[in-house]
Write an enzyme that holds these catalytic residues in place. Structure first.
Site, mmCIF file in Angstrom:
data_model
loop_
_atom_site.group_PDB
_atom_site.id
_atom_site.type_symbol
_atom_site.label_atom_id
_atom_site.label_comp_id
_atom_site.label_asym_id
_atom_site.label_seq_id
_atom_site.Cartn_x
_atom_site.Cartn_y
_atom_site.Cartn_z
ATOM 1 N N LYS A 137 0.868 -1.192 0.000
ATOM 2 C CA LYS A 137 0.000 0.000 0.000
ATOM 3 C C LYS A 137 0.897 1.232 0.000
ATOM 4 C CE LYS A 137 -2.298 1.562 3.729
ATOM 5 N NZ LYS A 137 -2.044 2.998 3.753
ATOM 6 N N LYS A 178 -7.263 7.838 -0.238
ATOM 7 C CA LYS A 178 -8.492 8.230 0.460
ATOM 8 C C LYS A 178 -9.220 9.307 -0.316
ATOM 9 C CE LYS A 178 -7.236 6.607 5.004
ATOM 10 N NZ LYS A 178 -5.788 6.330 4.773
ATOM 11 N N GLY A 188 -3.651 -2.718 17.265
ATOM 12 C CA GLY A 188 -4.331 -3.941 16.823
ATOM 13 C C GLY A 188 -3.366 -5.118 16.701
HETATM 14 P P1 XMP Z 1 0.904 1.886 10.521
HETATM 15 O O1 XMP Z 1 2.286 2.446 10.450
HETATM 16 O O2 XMP Z 1 0.050 2.525 11.579
HETATM 17 O O3 XMP Z 1 0.288 2.275 9.088
HETATM 18 O O4 XMP Z 1 0.874 0.385 10.604
HETATM 19 C C1 XMP Z 1 -1.051 2.070 8.738
HETATM 20 C C2 XMP Z 1 -1.318 2.557 7.360
HETATM 21 O O5 XMP Z 1 -2.717 2.483 7.139
HETATM 22 C C3 XMP Z 1 -3.273 3.801 7.088
HETATM 23 N N1 XMP Z 1 -4.348 3.803 8.075
HETATM 24 C C4 XMP Z 1 -5.628 3.841 7.792
HETATM 25 N N2 XMP Z 1 -6.251 3.928 6.641
HETATM 26 N N3 XMP Z 1 -8.328 3.831 7.734
HETATM 27 C C5 XMP Z 1 -7.609 3.937 6.631
HETATM 28 O O6 XMP Z 1 -8.191 4.030 5.542
HETATM 29 C C6 XMP Z 1 -7.769 3.754 8.942
HETATM 30 O O7 XMP Z 1 -8.440 3.658 9.945
HETATM 31 C C7 XMP Z 1 -6.350 3.769 8.969
HETATM 32 N N4 XMP Z 1 -5.472 3.684 9.976
HETATM 33 C C8 XMP Z 1 -4.244 3.702 9.384
HETATM 34 C C9 XMP Z 1 -2.194 4.782 7.447
HETATM 35 O O8 XMP Z 1 -2.318 5.958 6.690
HETATM 36 C C10 XMP Z 1 -0.950 4.010 7.102
HETATM 37 O O9 XMP Z 1 -0.655 4.131 5.727
#
Ligand code: XMP
Length: 219
Positions: free
Chosen positions: A33, A61, A173
């Site tokens: 991603k 997004k 999580g």
């Molecule tokens: P981390 O470093 O926290 O990165 O493992 C997580 C990735 O996912 C994205 N992210 C989200 N995207 N809804 C989303 O659509 C969410 O609730 C959410 N939480 C995290 C974040 O931008 C990063 O790329």
């Protein structure tokens, strides 16, 4: 062999390190991603470069009027992206504009978010946002991996849409808990791309998921 369930979020890496990471872990993951930090640093050509090694999900997004959503989706499709993430909250027409771009570009719809601020406005609407995504045949949904109750709720709705869960690791999580609750793919960023040995972290998580999945068939 079970399907790989990890999506690695590469949010901050210089181009060569991102490509090396993709090369090293591509056989062990479902997809990579990419988000704005990497695109703004390296340009959109990083999408096609990473696509040589893995499916690429563009986490932009997107949340705009149908015409603008369509133009963005066409661009990432041209770059070889596997999927694009868009906000369901902007409405059926805006989502449909993306889902109609090509059968080869999947739409993944945000129906809930993992950060505390999402509880004020977005998360209370999640059932309507899921229904919106279902109406346009969205391929997948984003649902927080740090809220297993909500994941189980979506799973019970039996929408046919794949569940992708960020919020794993740094945001609290647990990948196995999320999978057991019904998530199809866990999205993991910092815990993998900042690790000294990302391959080892991926192998460790895959091992735990495989062990947990023995009694849970893929939907
Ligand atoms: P981390 O470093 O926290 O990165 O493992 C997580 C990735 O996912 C994205 N992210 C989200 N995207 N809804 C989303 O659509 C969410 O609730 C959410 N939480 C995290 C974040 O931008 C990063 O790329």
């Amino acid at each position: 062999m079970t399907e790989n369930r990890i999506v690695v979020a590469i949010d901050s890496q210089e181009k060569h390190r991102a490509i090396d990471l993709a090369k090293n872990i591509s056989d062990e993951i479902f997809a990579i991603k990419v988000n704005w930090p990497l695109i703004l640093e390296e340009g959109h050509s990083i999408i096609s470069k990473l696509s040589a090694f893995s499916k690429v999900i563009c986490d932009f997004k997107v949340a705009d009027i149908p015409n603008t959503n369509r133009l963005i989706a066409e661009k990432v499709h041209k770059d070889g992206a596997f999927a694009i993430i868009a906000h369901s909250v902007v409405g059926e027409d805006s989502l449909r504009a993306i889902s109609q771009v090509s059968d080869d570009l999947k739409l993944i719809s945000v129906v809930s978010m993992s950060h505390p601020g999402a509880e004020s406005f977005l998360n209370p609407l999640s059932d309507k946002l899921i229904e919106n995504a279902r109406k346009v045949n969205s391929y997948g949904l984003i649902a927080p991996g740090n809220n297993t109750k909500f994941i189980s709720h979506i799973k019970a709705l039996d929408t046919g849409m794949k569940i992708f869960s960020p919020g794993i690791g740094v945001q609290g999580g647990d990948p196995v808990d999320a999978i057991v609750a019904g998530t199809d793919y866990v999205i993991i960023g910092r815990s993998i791309y900042l690790a000294e040995k990302p391959q080892d972290v991926v192998a460790d998580i895959n091992g735990k998921i495989t062990a947990a999945l023995k009694n849970i068939p893929m939907s």
